[in-house]
Design a protein around this motif. Structure first.
Motif, PDB file in Angstrom:
ATOM      1  N   VAL A   1       0.844  -1.201   0.000  1.00 41.91           N
ATOM      2  CA  VAL A   1       0.000   0.000   0.000  1.00 41.91           C
ATOM      3  C   VAL A   1       0.878   1.249   0.000  1.00 41.91           C
ATOM      4  O   VAL A   1       1.902   1.288   0.690  1.00 41.91           O
ATOM      5  N   PHE A   2       0.471   2.244  -0.780  1.00 42.98           N
ATOM      6  CA  PHE A   2       1.135   3.554  -0.741  1.00 42.98           C
ATOM      7  C   PHE A   2       0.212   4.528  -0.006  1.00 42.98           C
ATOM      8  O   PHE A   2      -0.954   4.661  -0.359  1.00 42.98           O
ATOM      9  N   GLU A   3       0.755   5.197   0.994  1.00 45.23           N
ATOM     10  CA  GLU A   3      -0.045   6.139   1.770  1.00 45.23           C
ATOM     11  C   GLU A   3       0.703   7.454   1.956  1.00 45.23           C
ATOM     12  O   GLU A   3       1.923   7.523   1.767  1.00 45.23           O
TER      13      GLU A   3
ATOM     14  N   GLU B   1      -1.758  14.634   0.960  1.00 41.18           N
ATOM     15  CA  GLU B   1      -1.989  15.098  -0.419  1.00 41.18           C
ATOM     16  C   GLU B   1      -0.658  15.484  -1.082  1.00 41.18           C
ATOM     17  O   GLU B   1       0.163  16.166  -0.485  1.00 41.18           O
ATOM     18  N   GLY B   2      -0.488  15.057  -2.323  1.00 37.19           N
ATOM     19  CA  GLY B   2       0.666  15.495  -3.106  1.00 37.19           C
ATOM     20  C   GLY B   2       1.988  14.877  -2.688  1.00 37.19           C
ATOM     21  O   GLY B   2       3.058  15.323  -3.128  1.00 37.19           O
ATOM     22  N   ALA B   3       1.955  13.831  -1.869  1.00 36.67           N
ATOM     23  CA  ALA B   3       3.211  13.208  -1.428  1.00 36.67           C
ATOM     24  C   ALA B   3       3.910  12.486  -2.583  1.00 36.67           C
ATOM     25  O   ALA B   3       5.112  12.236  -2.540  1.00 36.67           O
ATOM     26  N   GLY B   4       3.135  12.140  -3.613  1.00 34.75           N
ATOM     27  CA  GLY B   4       3.729  11.459  -4.770  1.00 34.75           C
ATOM     28  C   GLY B   4       3.423   9.969  -4.802  1.00 34.75           C
ATOM     29  O   GLY B   4       4.114   9.197  -5.480  1.00 34.75           O
ATOM     30  N   LYS B   5       2.362   9.556  -4.122  1.00 35.07           N
ATOM     31  CA  LYS B   5       2.001   8.130  -4.051  1.00 35.07           C
ATOM     32  C   LYS B   5       1.740   7.546  -5.440  1.00 35.07           C
ATOM     33  O   LYS B   5       2.286   6.511  -5.804  1.00 35.07           O
ATOM     34  N   SER B   6       0.866   8.244  -6.200  1.00 33.55           N
ATOM     35  CA  SER B   6       0.484   7.710  -7.517  1.00 33.55           C
ATOM     36  C   SER B   6       1.707   7.616  -8.428  1.00 33.55           C
ATOM     37  O   SER B   6       1.858   6.648  -9.180  1.00 33.55           O
TER      38      SER B   6
ATOM     39  N   LEU C   1       4.721   4.645   3.660  1.00 27.59           N
ATOM     40  CA  LEU C   1       4.103   5.916   4.054  1.00 27.59           C
ATOM     41  C   LEU C   1       5.015   7.059   3.617  1.00 27.59           C
ATOM     42  O   LEU C   1       6.091   7.262   4.179  1.00 27.59           O
ATOM     43  N   LEU C   2       4.578   7.770   2.580  1.00 30.58           N
ATOM     44  CA  LEU C   2       5.386   8.860   2.021  1.00 30.58           C
ATOM     45  C   LEU C   2       5.154  10.133   2.835  1.00 30.58           C
ATOM     46  O   LEU C   2       4.009  10.555   3.008  1.00 30.58           O
ATOM     47  N   THR C   3       6.225  10.724   3.316  1.00 32.08           N
ATOM     48  CA  THR C   3       6.078  11.892   4.191  1.00 32.08           C
ATOM     49  C   THR C   3       6.557  13.165   3.498  1.00 32.08           C
ATOM     50  O   THR C   3       7.592  13.171   2.814  1.00 32.08           O
TER      51      THR C   3
ATOM     52  N   LEU D   1       8.450   4.255   6.620  1.00 29.24           N
ATOM     53  CA  LEU D   1       8.450   5.673   6.244  1.00 29.24           C
ATOM     54  C   LEU D   1       9.378   5.934   5.058  1.00 29.24           C
ATOM     55  O   LEU D   1      10.487   5.410   5.018  1.00 29.24           O
ATOM     56  N   VAL D   2       8.919   6.764   4.127  1.00 25.97           N
ATOM     57  CA  VAL D   2       9.759   7.162   2.987  1.00 25.97           C
ATOM     58  C   VAL D   2       9.736   8.688   2.913  1.00 25.97           C
ATOM     59  O   VAL D   2       8.654   9.290   2.833  1.00 25.97           O
TER      60      VAL D   2
END
Ligand code: T5A
Length: 221
Positions: free
Chosen positions: A8-10, A13-18, A134-136, A191-192
């Motif tokens: 899962v990518f979480e 907004e705008g963290a760059g998941k997609s 989890l993109l921070t 965490l990324v």
């Protein structure tokens, strides 16, 4: 056949998941891996309808209805797409999952976590991700990326900044060991740092996945 992997990518907004999910799907596809990429809300015919309603800035939706609509989309996605793909041994990449519900509807909207936990257990039928990346990123920086994309803001992106600050702080809490040990339904969370270039974030994503599953993910693109 061995069960596949649910990644899962979480993030806020705008963290760059997609962006990262697409890169990973392309990378695995090029290596002839069985990979399935889906997003929440959406990913099924019913889910895409729910997505349209949920993200339409004109929709008037109270928080409990909002939570249940996300859950309905999730239930359909899990049963129709995710479970069958996992049973076939695929690597399933999901753009958001129930950590987002805990962050947005729980901490952001103020709904009780216990109620969300029960509703989620019903929606997922107990499915636990193998890993959540989890993109921070600081809220304003992520929102600046969303605005720069110039495709208009959806119903949730237009909520006041303090809502998004609460959501981002919630994600920070979810990354702690204490929170994770109290929430086994969420699986492991990694965490990324998403403030780096797309290339560098992807290198970090692949390195993490390769360390955990060297036979499935290459060390680099
Ligand atoms: N939601 C969702 C809930 O409230 N509860 C829930 O249970 C669930 C599942 C979904 C909304 O629903 C909410 C959360 C969301 O508000 P969505 O359209 O799917 O709506 O929104 P997001 O998931 O937030 O997707 P976004 O596309 O807005 O954000 P991403 O995926 O994090 O970002 P991405 O990859 O599209 O990138 C955004 C821009 O930044 C650039 C990209 O090119 C793009 O222009 N970018 C970078 N720029 C510089 N450096 C980098 N490293 C970059 N990476 C990407």
């Amino acid at each position: 056949m061995a069960r596949g992997l649910l990644i899962v990518f979480e993030g806020a907004e705008g963290a760059g998941k997609s962006t990262q999910l697409r890169r990973l799907a392309d990378c695995l596809g090029a290596a002839a891996r069985n990979v399935v990429a889906v997003r929440e809300p959406g990913g099924t015919i019913v889910g895409d309808e729910i997505r349209r309603v949920l993200l339409d800035p004109e929709s008037d939706i109270v928080p409990r209805a909002e939570a249940l609509l996300f859950m309905a989309s999730r239930a359909q996605l899990v049963e129709r797409e995710i479970r069958p793909a996992l049973d076939e041994g695929a690597v399933v990449l999901v753009d958001r999952f129930f950590l987002s519900t805990y962050a947005y509807q729980g901490v952001g909207r103020g709904l009780p976590e216990e109620a969300l936990r029960h509703a989620n257990a019903m929606a997922t039928n107990g499915l636990v991700p193998d890993l959540t990346l989890l993109l921070t990123i600081p809220v304003e920086r992520g929102m600046a990326r969303v605005v720069a994309r110039d495709r208009g803001l959806d119903r949730i992106e237009t909520v006041a900044l303090d809502f998004h600050e609460r959501v981002a702080r919630a994600f920070e809490t979810f990354a702690t060991r204490a929170w994770q040990s109290e929430h086994p339904e969420c699986g492991p969370i990694s965490l990324v740092d998403a403030t780096r270039s797309e290339h560098d974030v992807f290198a970090a994503v692949l390195a993490d996945l390769h360390t955990r599953w060297p036979g499935t993910f290459p060390p680099q693109a």
